[in-house]
Design an enzyme around this catalytic site. Structure first.
Site, PDB file in Angstrom:
ATOM      1  N   CYS A  11       9.835  -2.553  -9.647  1.00 31.54           N
ATOM      2  CA  CYS A  11       9.925  -3.760 -10.479  1.00 31.54           C
ATOM      3  C   CYS A  11       9.734  -3.442 -11.959  1.00 31.54           C
ATOM      4  CB  CYS A  11       8.867  -4.776 -10.053  1.00 31.54           C
ATOM      5  SG  CYS A  11       9.203  -5.550  -8.451  1.00 31.54           S
ATOM      6  N   ARG A  34      11.292  -6.754  -0.630  1.00 31.14           N
ATOM      7  CA  ARG A  34      10.485  -5.543  -0.804  1.00 31.14           C
ATOM      8  C   ARG A  34       9.036  -5.787  -0.426  1.00 31.14           C
ATOM      9  NH1 ARG A  34       9.882  -4.525  -6.009  1.00 31.14           N
ATOM     10  NH2 ARG A  34       8.636  -2.745  -5.352  1.00 31.14           N
ATOM     11  N   ARG A  83       3.745   0.780 -16.947  1.00 25.64           N
ATOM     12  CA  ARG A  83       3.011   1.388 -15.836  1.00 25.64           C
ATOM     13  C   ARG A  83       3.139   2.919 -15.845  1.00 25.64           C
ATOM     14  NH1 ARG A  83       4.010  -2.130 -10.444  1.00 25.64           N
ATOM     15  NH2 ARG A  83       6.188  -1.873 -10.878  1.00 25.64           N
ATOM     16  N   LYS A 139       1.432  -4.299   2.337  1.00 25.98           N
ATOM     17  CA  LYS A 139       2.395  -3.322   1.829  1.00 25.98           C
ATOM     18  C   LYS A 139       1.705  -2.299   0.944  1.00 25.98           C
ATOM     19  CE  LYS A 139       4.661  -3.633  -1.969  1.00 25.98           C
ATOM     20  NZ  LYS A 139       5.578  -3.768  -3.120  1.00 25.98           N
ATOM     21  N   ASN A 140       0.840  -2.770   0.048  1.00 28.46           N
ATOM     22  CA  ASN A 140       0.206  -1.877  -0.922  1.00 28.46           C
ATOM     23  C   ASN A 140      -0.801  -0.921  -0.295  1.00 28.46           C
ATOM     24  OD1 ASN A 140       1.686  -2.927  -3.044  1.00 28.46           O
ATOM     25  ND2 ASN A 140       0.151  -4.471  -3.551  1.00 28.46           N
ATOM     26  N   ASP A 165      -0.723  -9.698  -9.107  1.00 24.28           N
ATOM     27  CA  ASP A 165       0.362  -9.959  -8.146  1.00 24.28           C
ATOM     28  C   ASP A 165       0.414 -11.412  -7.688  1.00 24.28           C
ATOM     29  OD1 ASP A 165       1.367  -7.439  -8.245  1.00 24.28           O
ATOM     30  OD2 ASP A 165       0.598  -6.779  -6.310  1.00 24.28           O
TER      31      ASP A 165
END
Length: 424
Positions: free
Chosen positions: A118, A401, A123, A23-24, A309
């Site tokens: 999230c 997600r 961030r 995903k990233n 993560d």
């Protein structure tokens, strides 16, 4: 409508699981297609909610998108002209801000909103904006909108990142692709997803060297051509199933993985007593659990350290490991939100600042818990695999997600798990 995941222990998980595209990485590759007018094909794109949000964002901006099969998309941005992004889509996902660099590079301007996603820490996007400013852009901050304007064009420059931020590295890298001259990003993030992005852009005619190291050099080009690329495997999804094997004392063959991306996970699983077999020729890793898990200490770090993560999943594993463990979170300041949920399941965890001390217990107890964020949600499900009784995990939209067919994949491995939707 309310959806939750119901899970009960059902013994060791066994079998094979195929890992999706990352995903990233996929999100950034989609954003990078904005840099070219030519046709681009992206394979192995995971069909996750975040990916669908990014596709909707591209469509809003004017992208022509055709789905060729379940995981393959053809994208053409020859008629795109809009550099203003919609609040309702930007607010859904943190990674949406990475369209800023490509839009700025191609059109000389980008108007975006502060991204959502999230709630695992502030961030801030300060490092992104610092990089854009170094390339010659003016920054105008509204209440919630950010107008980045390079009316005289972007020019290559030296950019030093105070912290090796993945998002800032990617955004500045993409902004520099069509800039005039050479850009150097120092103290850059080294994550494999950045290497994947650079490899993709180089296929299109970009000149990027050093991706995956602390110093990345980008020589600007006039334009990019078309091309085709496959998204790299998702190392976080792979780590989650590896930890599931350890927690349930199971035996899982994890397929479509790059072992070199998972070095700290492999090392720590071996340290607590698991057997980890690597078959690099077949891109496979087998994890065999042990009847006696041993406590260990972990510390999250930027790549090549242990990924933040994976912290919540690993902490969940440590709650049933014999002895005392220490978890240090050094990347995000608010990433212990899962602790209160695990405590509902009788996990013995004490937090102080960025540290959590865990005393392993023989059994967790089932409870009704909440997915406070994407990875915390996955950790609650993992806990439910070994907790006594029936665990219900709510707010599961966070999980979807980042995990494709999470419930189905676990069920195929032998888990007693189902997704249930009820009327409010």
């Amino acid at each position: 409508m309310k959806e939750f995941i119901k899970v009960k222990p059902n013994g060791p998980l066994r079998g094979e699981v195929v890992i999706e595209g990352a995903k990233n990485s996929g999100l950034k590759l989609l954003a990078a297609t904005l840099l070219t007018k030519e046709e681009v094909v992206i394979n192995n794109l995971p069909m996750l909610r975040d990916v669908k949000v990014m596709l909707d964002l591209l469509k809003y901006l004017g992208s022509k998108i055709e789905q060729l099969d379940e995981k393959t998309y053809k994208i053409k941005n020859d008629e795109i002209s809009d550099y203003i992004t919609p609040y309702e889509l930007m607010n859904k996902m943190r990674a949406s801000f990475v369209v800023t660099g490509p839009l700025l590079s191609r059109f000389g301007r980008s108007v975006t909103y502060m991204p959502g996603g999230c709630s695992i820490g502030a961030r801030p996007v300060d490092l992104h904006l610092k990089g854009f400013k170094a390339l010659g852009a003016d920054i105008h901050m509204g209440i919630d909108a950010i107008d980045v304007n390079a009316k005289n064009g972007l020019k290559g420059n030296y950019v030093y990142l105070d912290f090796p931020s993945v998002g800032a590295t990617e955004n500045i890298l993409m902004a520099a692709i069509l800039a005039d001259g050479v850009t150097t990003i120092d103290n850059a993030a080294q994550e494999p997803e950045i290497t994947d992005l650079a490899n993709f852009l180089n296929k299109l005619g970009a000149k990027v060297i050093g991706a995956g190291t602390r110093t990345i050099k980008i020589t600007g080009v006039k334009e990019l051509k078309g091309g085709e690329h496959s998204v790299m495997p998702d190392r976080i999804e792979a780590a989650t199933y590896m930890i599931a094997a350890a927690m349930t004392r199971g035996n899982i063959l994890v397929k479509n993985v790059v072992a070199s991306h998972l070095v700290p996970i492999i090392a720590k699983l071996r340290e607590i007593g698991c057997t980890v077999e690597i078959n690099e020729d077949e891109d496979e890793i087998r994890v065999i659990g042990t009847d006696k898990l041993q406590a260990t200490d972990i510390k999250t770090l930027p790549y090549p350290g242990l990924p933040t993560d994976v912290q919540s999943q690993f902490m969940t594993l440590l709650t049933i490991s014999e002895g005392d463990s220490l978890v240090k979170e050094t990347v995000f300041e608010n990433r212990f939100m899962h602790v209160s949920e695990l405590q509902k399941m009788k996990a013995l965890i004490i937090t102080e600042g960025n540290e959590a001390r865990i005393k392993g217990v023989n059994k967790l107890q089932a409870a009704e818990v909440r997915a406070t964020d994407l990875r915390a949600g996955a950790s609650c499900v993992l806990a439910g695999l070994v907790a006594e009784g029936e665990t219900r995990v709510y707010d599961v939209y966070h999980i979807y997600r980042g995990y494709y067919n999470f419930v189905e994949k676990l069920r195929k491995l032998g888990a007693d798990i189902e997704s249930i939707t009820i009327e409010d």
